[in-house]
Design an enzyme around this catalytic site. Structure first.
Site, PDB file in Angstrom:
ATOM      1  N   SER A  31       0.831  -1.207   0.000  1.00 26.82           N
ATOM      2  CA  SER A  31       0.000   0.000   0.000  1.00 26.82           C
ATOM      3  C   SER A  31       0.867   1.259   0.000  1.00 26.82           C
ATOM      4  O   SER A  31       1.643   1.470  -0.908  1.00 26.82           O
ATOM      5  CB  SER A  31      -0.968  -0.030   1.178  1.00 26.82           C
ATOM      6  OG  SER A  31      -1.901   1.013   1.093  1.00 26.82           O
ATOM      7  N   ASP A  38      -2.418   6.421  -4.338  1.00 28.29           N
ATOM      8  CA  ASP A  38      -1.285   5.756  -3.690  1.00 28.29           C
ATOM      9  C   ASP A  38      -0.755   4.633  -4.595  1.00 28.29           C
ATOM     10  O   ASP A  38      -1.353   4.334  -5.632  1.00 28.29           O
ATOM     11  CB  ASP A  38      -1.664   5.278  -2.287  1.00 28.29           C
ATOM     12  CG  ASP A  38      -2.656   4.130  -2.259  1.00 28.29           C
ATOM     13  OD1 ASP A  38      -3.307   3.882  -3.291  1.00 28.29           O
ATOM     14  OD2 ASP A  38      -2.795   3.484  -1.204  1.00 28.29           O
ATOM     15  N   ASP A  64      -0.733   1.385  -4.836  1.00 31.53           N
ATOM     16  CA  ASP A  64      -1.597   0.304  -5.326  1.00 31.53           C
ATOM     17  C   ASP A  64      -2.969   0.823  -5.754  1.00 31.53           C
ATOM     18  O   ASP A  64      -3.877   0.042  -6.035  1.00 31.53           O
ATOM     19  CB  ASP A  64      -1.719  -0.833  -4.308  1.00 31.53           C
ATOM     20  CG  ASP A  64      -2.273  -0.388  -2.959  1.00 31.53           C
ATOM     21  OD1 ASP A  64      -2.418   0.831  -2.746  1.00 31.53           O
ATOM     22  OD2 ASP A  64      -2.570  -1.256  -2.118  1.00 31.53           O
ATOM     23  N   ASP A 100      -5.615   2.123  -4.476  1.00 31.87           N
ATOM     24  CA  ASP A 100      -6.905   1.874  -3.834  1.00 31.87           C
ATOM     25  C   ASP A 100      -7.351   3.090  -3.023  1.00 31.87           C
ATOM     26  O   ASP A 100      -8.489   3.142  -2.564  1.00 31.87           O
ATOM     27  CB  ASP A 100      -6.889   0.598  -2.979  1.00 31.87           C
ATOM     28  CG  ASP A 100      -5.882   0.626  -1.838  1.00 31.87           C
ATOM     29  OD1 ASP A 100      -5.077   1.577  -1.764  1.00 31.87           O
ATOM     30  OD2 ASP A 100      -5.891  -0.311  -1.019  1.00 31.87           O
TER      31      ASP A 100
END
Length: 560
Positions: A142, A299, A301, A303
């Site tokens: 993340s 960010d 990833d 999400d």
């Protein structure tokens, strides 16, 4: 024990040539050896997350193989398609770990659908559902610093794995020797024998169509002339976000050049998190330079998404996750009512630590707002419940204060791609009527009250960190505060008590104070941190901030 495990790794013929020099370098250094080998990375509902390096307490191909063998053992008991979807982000070794996992699955007779390029969390959730997989794997850490990587496991519904399934996988992992216990096949061999296949163009197309179908005011963005600065923060967002924005008619997009392409070192910001100003700074500077309406960043990833909105004086102000959750809820409700697309008995969902301002907005529009435990899988769980009842269209929006949003049932995790689309559409709409996001936010505060929501984090690093956190939570339970900063505690909610909350048990404490303020204390599930969530309500921002500061100061000794 840990010394013996270290010596075993040191003597082994390791395939990853980065690990041998690290193991040799720490020889004789008990603290360094202990840090890497005294414990193993725990596999929970958030999967694995840790620092890259050698050892059982690090992210490396051996820990990934072991985790994947545990997952494979569980998948083999599940029937169905015997297929697992895999995606990965731009972090160091993400592609290596993804292909390593694919090889273990293929060696276990489990089919793999893997993206042929880095793709975000929501794309993994989508592919898991699209191919009717038994599970999904997302290789990501993340928004953590570059030295971290991780491995998130998903169930067949595209949600992060349930506690029960994760417990079974963890038990299987513990039976698997980290160096020798996993069945292995090379990625190339898996592709050649047909066990590993790439995600098809049909799946990509269906993903983008599902997102674009959730526009609130279709066609509006084409004529609004929105000027955008966007940063993928060197992650996975560049292709999917810009594709969707261009598809809906937003073409004046300036990408922050230093943060445009995948770069797992995240050289422009040590913490690639759109919640913090340092990650947004280059984009804000560029927005100021060109006079953009909006600066947006996803960010690594993709999400989660954060924005900086333009103020009347030309400056830019970061919008919190709570504020954006409320803005999107308000925009979706008003727009869908206007367009006649609001379903009967609409449902929105937020986490228990997100702002009560959302409750007031939902009530205004006649929307049922459900509060669930922290973690987007609980929002996904609500969507699954509606789907089981044949009422999935009732779900209009879900959000968490930590910058995660979803507006549709096509995936079961937060999605910065759809959030980026809706934020830009919303900005375009307000621009088209001579308003702005900033102006609408101030109108919301004027209508419902000046709520302030702030989060403080307290870190507890090292091997004893988790024990310290457990001790703090135990102390708070044994001796609950009767007042905080002079404000009387009128109600204590312990989320471990499922009877009183109606929710699954969680290690969370909530204190409701006289006058309407509240404090929530929650240890992080993925990092050695305790978070304090403060909600205050004042006649203006200064009053709300002063109360928050007083509450935080009073609680500081507990977390020291």
């Amino acid at each position: 024990m840990y010394q013996k495990e270290y010596e075993r790794w040191l003597a082994a013929d390791l395939e990853d040539c980065d690990l041998n020099p690290e193991l040799a370098k720490i020889e004789g250094n008990d603290d360094e050896i202990k840090d890497r080998f005294a414990v193993a990375l725990a596999f929970g509902t958030a999967g694995l997350r840790g620092v890259l390096g050698a050892g059982t307490n690090r992210m490396n191909i051996y820990v990934v193989r072991q985790a994947t063998q545990g997952l494979a053992n569980w998948v083999k008991t599940q029937g169905g398609n015997q297929t697992v979807a895999i995606s990965y982000d731009s972090r160091l070794k993400s592609d290596v770990f993804a292909k390593t996992a694919a090889g273990v699955l293929a060696a276990n007779g489990i089919h793999v659908r893997i993206y042929d390029t880095l793709m975000p969390v929501p794309a993994l959730s989508f592919a898991t559902r699209y191919y009717e997989c038994n599970a999904g794997i997302m290789v990501t850490a993340s928004h953590n610093p570059s030295k971290y990587n991780g491995y998130k496991a998903y169930g067949p519904d595209g949600c992060q794995m349930t506690d029960d399934a994760a417990a079974i996988v963890y038990a299987e992992i513990q039976k698997t020797d980290v160096l020798t216990g996993a069945k292995c096949m090379s990625f190339a061999e898996g592709v050649e024998c047909g066990m590993i296949k790439f995600v098809g163009d049909d799946c990509y197309k269906a993903f983008y169509e599902a997102i674009e179908a959730r526009q609130v005011r279709p066609g509006l963005a084409k004529t609004a002339g929105l000027k955008l600065v966007y940063s993928p923060l060197n992650g996975t967002g560049l292709v999917p976000v810009t594709k969707v924005l261009k598809d809906i008619g937003i073409t004046d997009i300036t990408i922050v050049p230093e943060q445009e392409y995948p770069n797992g070192y995240f050289t422009t910001c040590s913490y690639p998190n759109p919640e913090i100003y340092a990650a947004m700074e280059l984009g804000v500077n560029m927005a100021t330079e060109i006079g953009a309406d909006l600066m947006l960043a996803t960010d690594p990833d993709a999400d989660r998404v954060g924005i900086a909105m333009k103020c009347p004086d030309g400056s830019y102000e970061l919008v919190s996750g709570n504020e954006m959750g409320v803005l999107l809820l308000d925009y979706i409700c008003a727009g869908r009512i206007e367009k006649g697309t609001m379903p009967a008995n609409p449902v929105a969902v937020k986490s228990i630590v997100s702002t009560p301002l959302a409750d007031a907005v939902a009530k205004h529009y006649g929307v049922e707002l459900r509060s669930v435990l922290t973690g987007f899988k609980w929002i996904g769980d609500q969507i699954a419940g509606l789907e089981a009842d044949g009422e999935v269209d009732r779900f209009i929006f879900g959000f968490e204060e930590s910058y995660g949003y979803l507006a549709g049932p096509y995936v079961r995790d937060k999605d910065a791609v759809i959030a980026s689309m809706l934020i830009c559409e919303m900005a375009a709409y307000y621009r088209s009527i001579g308003s702005s996001i900033k102006q609408r936010l101030e109108e919301i505060y004027a209508e419902y009250g000046r709520y302030l929501n702030k989060v403080d984090s307290f870190e507890f690093p090292g091997l004893t960190g988790m024990d310290k956190m457990a001790g703090i939570m135990k102390g708070l339970r044994e001796e609950a505060p009767t007042e905080i900063a002079g404000y009387k505690v009128v109600k204590v909610t312990d989320y471990k008590d499922t009877e009183s909350t109606g929710l699954p048990a969680a290690n969370v404490l909530r204190y409701d104070l006289e006058g309407g303020a509240s404090v929530i204390v929650r240890p992080s599930g993925t990092e050695p941190k305790i978070k304090g969530y403060y909600t205050t309500l004042g006649k203006d921002l200064a009053e709300a901030q002063a109360q928050k500061d007083a509450l935080a100061e009073a609680l500081k000794p507990i977390f020291s």
